[in-house]
Structures are given as C-alpha cells and as structure tokens.
Write an enzyme that holds these catalytic residues in place. Structure first.
Site, PDB file in Angstrom:
ATOM      1  N   SER A 189      27.703  72.311  46.943  1.00 28.76           N
ATOM      2  CA  SER A 189      28.037  71.346  47.987  1.00 28.76           C
ATOM      3  C   SER A 189      28.327  69.971  47.385  1.00 28.76           C
ATOM      4  O   SER A 189      29.183  69.871  46.506  1.00 28.76           O
ATOM      5  CB  SER A 189      26.888  71.324  49.005  1.00 28.76           C
ATOM      6  OG  SER A 189      27.277  70.681  50.167  1.00 28.76           O
ATOM      7  N   ASP A 341      33.112  77.793  56.522  1.00 27.65           N
ATOM      8  CA  ASP A 341      32.648  76.550  55.892  1.00 27.65           C
ATOM      9  C   ASP A 341      33.764  75.514  55.996  1.00 27.65           C
ATOM     10  O   ASP A 341      34.903  75.802  55.591  1.00 27.65           O
ATOM     11  CB  ASP A 341      32.328  76.861  54.416  1.00 27.65           C
ATOM     12  CG  ASP A 341      31.845  75.635  53.645  1.00 27.65           C
ATOM     13  OD1 ASP A 341      31.708  74.551  54.248  1.00 27.65           O
ATOM     14  OD2 ASP A 341      31.620  75.776  52.430  1.00 27.65           O
ATOM     15  N   HIS A 371      28.369  77.832  54.806  1.00 29.36           N
ATOM     16  CA  HIS A 371      27.999  76.735  53.928  1.00 29.36           C
ATOM     17  C   HIS A 371      26.466  76.664  53.801  1.00 29.36           C
ATOM     18  O   HIS A 371      25.754  76.844  54.783  1.00 29.36           O
ATOM     19  CB  HIS A 371      28.520  75.399  54.480  1.00 29.36           C
ATOM     20  CG  HIS A 371      28.356  74.286  53.497  1.00 29.36           C
ATOM     21  ND1 HIS A 371      29.209  74.136  52.427  1.00 29.36           N
ATOM     22  CD2 HIS A 371      27.431  73.315  53.368  1.00 29.36           C
ATOM     23  CE1 HIS A 371      28.805  73.105  51.697  1.00 29.36           C
ATOM     24  NE2 HIS A 371      27.728  72.591  52.249  1.00 29.36           N
TER      25      HIS A 371
END
Ligand SMILES: *[C@@H]1O[C@H](CO)[C@@H](O)[C@H](O)[C@H]1NC(C)=O
Ligand SMILES: *[C@@H]1O[C@H](CO)[C@@H](O)[C@H](O)[C@H]1NC(C)=O
Ligand SMILES: *[C@@H]1O[C@H](CO)[C@@H](O)[C@H](O)[C@H]1NC(C)=O
Length: 401
Positions: A189, A341, A371
C-alpha cells in the site's frame, strides 16, 4: 460513560446495516470480507463523528485502532526478533538463529497505513516478516518511519532512504551477515509507494546504483495525480478501502489543506502547467483492454486550486511520474495487484510502464483480491485470501532473491 454506551450502541446498529452491503461475487470468504468492510465503514463513520464533535481527529481515531494491534518483539526457535534503531530510526530486526556458512539475503519491509498509521510492530506485519525470515533464511529489517500529519512529506521517505543506506554500509552488512548482492526493498500500500520511491532514488544515486537487487510492491499506491481511473470509480466504496477515506487520509501527507482534499475528490486539483505529466499515468494508454471496460478517458480539470502544491508533481510522491529513462534503470520487480482495489490501476500501469522500459517484472493479479488483505491474515480474521497473497510474495522472493 453514557457517551460510551451510546456510541457502542450506535456502532452496533450501523454495523448491522453495513453488513448487508453487497460485496463482489467472486470473493470466497464472503462473511469475513463483509465484516472487514463493515468494520471499516463503521470506524470511518465514528471517526467522522468524533471529528465533527471535536472529540478527536479522524486520523487520531484510526491511529488508536491500529495501535491496538502492536506486538512486542518475541523471538522463536528459529528467529531472533529485536527492536532497535538504525541511528535513531526505529527498526525491528528478524535474525535467523541457524548458523550459516554463507551470507544471507536481506529484505527491508516498509509497512503500509496511508502514511499516517501503522507500525512495524503490528501483528500482521510481524507475522509476515517473521515468515519471510524463516522461509528465506533472510535478515528482515522493518523500519518505523515518521508518520503524517505530524510529519508530512518527505519525512517518511527520508527515513526509509536512511534505513536502506544505513544497512548498505560495509560494517552493518558484515555485522548481520547480509549478502550485499541480495537485498530487496518491499512494501504494501503506502509502504509500496515508499518502496518504489526509495528504489528510484537509490538507482539515481551514483553511490548506491545497482546495490538493490529487487523491489516488491504489494497493492501499492503509485500516483496521486488522477483519482478517477477506472479502478477508483469501480471500487469507490470499497470493499475495505474507499476512495473518500483514502483521499482524506493520504492528503495529510501532502499538505494540511481541507480545500485540497475536496478538490482531489472532484479530480480538479492539479495545477495549470501539469498536463505534460498525465502521459505517464494515462490509463487509456497503459491499461490492458480487459480493465478499461466501458470507461472513457477524461482529462482532469487543471488550475482550479489557487494554492500550489509542488508535492503533487513530485515523483517521490507519485513514482509513476518518473520518465522512461529513469524507469529503465530499475531492478527486478514484483508487483501484486488486487482486482477489488481502488489502487489496482496504479499497479497495472506501473507493470506496463516498467515492461515497456525493459525492466523484468513479475506480476500477480488476484482476481478475488481486496486492498489490505494481508493485514487480515492473522487473528482475529484469519483471512485465507491474505495468506494466499503472502504466499505469492514469499514464493517470488524465494525464487528471485
Ligand atoms: C522453525 O523452522 C522449522 C523448519 O523450517 C519449522 O518447521 C518450524 O515451524 C519453525 N518454527 C516457527 C516457530 O516458525
Ligand atoms: C490520453 O490518452 C488518450 C488515448 O491515447 C489520448 O487521446 C489523450 O490525449 C491522452 N491525454 C493526455 C492528457 O495525455
Ligand atoms: C481563487 O482566486 C480567484 C481570484 O483571485 C478568486 O476569485 C477565487 O474565489 C479563488 N478561489 C478559491 C477557491 O479560493
């Protein structure tokens, strides 16, 4: 006390409502993902409520929720785990106990958390890094970099760069028995954003060029100049990460300005004179047809904000803004993207751009991925999807580092 009961009651009611929000059909662990998504939505609502009531800032509320997952450094039969620092920057080290006659590979793991939250100490990261050390017989270094909003850009990046440079010193390499030709920088991320930026910076630095063997980017965010790519539209409301929350929080890393985050939501925030940058992230050129679907490329509206934010045009914030000749120099790359995501297209575009530039890339696309899945692989959710992602990442390291 009355407030606590009230909030608890309220959260339960809202949770009960959110739990029935439909989630994508190809997701196997339907109920677990529903719970994760609903918990995130309740927390966001609570955070907003607390902020509006002046109890605490939205980001402080999330910070506390994340902090609850912190663990102590606990060694096991195979790995010595210690919390220490690299010249002032906290790191957790995972050092294999087994005697080895050869030097070990090393992985520097940069945790995610939208630049504002999280720690190397969080259970899911501790689990992942321990497993990496175990499976690869590798030294794993997990830094805690400074977080926004207290420390905005470029604090986090500077800390990560510092940690990598610190490790690359001869005496440190020697101390931990690391093979200097087998070092990987990884991150998930926003940690993936940082890993990509660090790798680019070191590859442009004559002193460090070719010192990093590989980078591994797990559902990374790689650009902040177009927030209306197909994935941002399709997964605007999650599961788990919504476009609104992502923008609200990551904006704190860029600049303290509410107007900016509102303009980003409208995708009308890039300055006049930034049009030349859009060729680097133009999804119409870089996304495989499968992902374009019915979406039609629309140019972002420029020059709507009066204030100017140079960080928006900085490739250290948006690694996708690097030119092709800069990308050419990058090392072996692993990119993992998840279908469900908002950041999917960031990763997909980087895959295309790196391959166009001749960089060897392994790309795993998880069709039923969401995600942040890896953050739920441990207690209490034990999300099997998260374990599958971890397995893909570690297998790649085993074969390539
Ligand atoms: C230690 O390593 C052995 C052999 O690889 C493995 O079977 C065992 O599960 C490991 N222990 C822990 C706590 O991970
Ligand atoms: C984006 O790509 C499309 C298709 O190639 C092109 O028509 C458009 O002019 C591009 N826009 C920008 C801003 O690069
Ligand atoms: C930007 O500046 C113009 C002219 O100086 C002004 O009219 C406008 O209200 C400003 N917009 C914002 C959002 O501050």
């Amino acid at each position: 006390m009355r407030y606590k009961t009230l909030f608890f009651g309220l959260s339960c009611i809202i949770f009960a409502y959110y739990i029935y929000i439909p989630i994508p059909e190809n997701i196997e662990e339907h109920w677990k993902v529903r719970i994760i998504d609903a918990l995130m939505k309740v927390s966001s609502l609570m955070g907003t409520l607390f902020e509006n009531m002046g109890i605490m800032k939205f980001e402080d509320f999330f910070f506390i929720l994340m902090e609850l997952q912190n663990t102590k450094p606990v060694s096991d039969e195979n790995i010595t785990v210690i919390d220490t620092d690299f010249s002032g920057i906290p790191v957790r080290l995972y050092l294999p106990k087994k005697k080895s006659d050869r030097q070990r590979p090393a992985v520097i793991y940069i945790h995610g958390g939208a630049f504002c939250f999280g720690s190397r100490k969080m259970l899911p990261f501790d689990f992942l890094n321990r497993l990496t050390a175990n499976k690869l017989d590798a030294v794993v270094i997990a830094p805690d970099y400074r977080l926004a909003p207290q420390y905005p850009f470029p604090a986090a990046l500077e800390d990560c760069v510092f940690v990598v440079k610190f490790l690359l010193q001869d005496k440190v390499i020697e101390k931990y028995g690391v093979d200097p030709s087998r070092i990987c920088i990884s991150g998930d991320s926003s940690g993936g954003t940082l890993a990509a930026a660090v790798t680019q910076l070191l590859q442009d630095d004559l002193e460090y060029i070719n010192k990093i063997k590989a980078q591994a980017l797990l559902y990374p965010g790689l650009q902040g100049i177009d927030t209306m790519m197909p994935s941002y539209q399709e997964y605007e409301h999650g599961p788990f990460l919504s476009r609104k929350v992502a923008i609200k929080v990551t904006c704190l890393y860029l600049a303290k300005d509410e107007e900016l985050s509102k303009a980003i939501l409208r995708n009308e925030y890039m300055p006049e004179g930034s049009r030349h940058l859009f060729k680097f992230v133009n999804w119409s050129d870089f996304l495989p047809a499968k992902y374009k679907k019915i979406h039609v490329y629309k140019e972002p509206v420029l020059g709507k904000l009066n204030a100017s934010y140079p960080t928006l045009m900085d490739s250290r914030v948006s690694p996708l803004l690097a030119t092709d000749s800069q990308l050419q120099r990058l090392p072996l790359t692993y990119i993992l993207t998840c279908e469900h995501d908002i950041l999917r297209d960031d990763g997909l575009i980087y895959v295309t751009r790196l391959r166009n530039a001749g960089v060897p890339v392994t790309h795993d696309h998880i069709e039923d991925g969401i995600h942040g899945a890896m953050a739920f692989a441990t207690a209490p959710m034990y999300l099997n999807l998260g374990l599958r992602l971890i397995d893909k990442y570690i297998s790649w390291l085993e074969q390539n580092l």
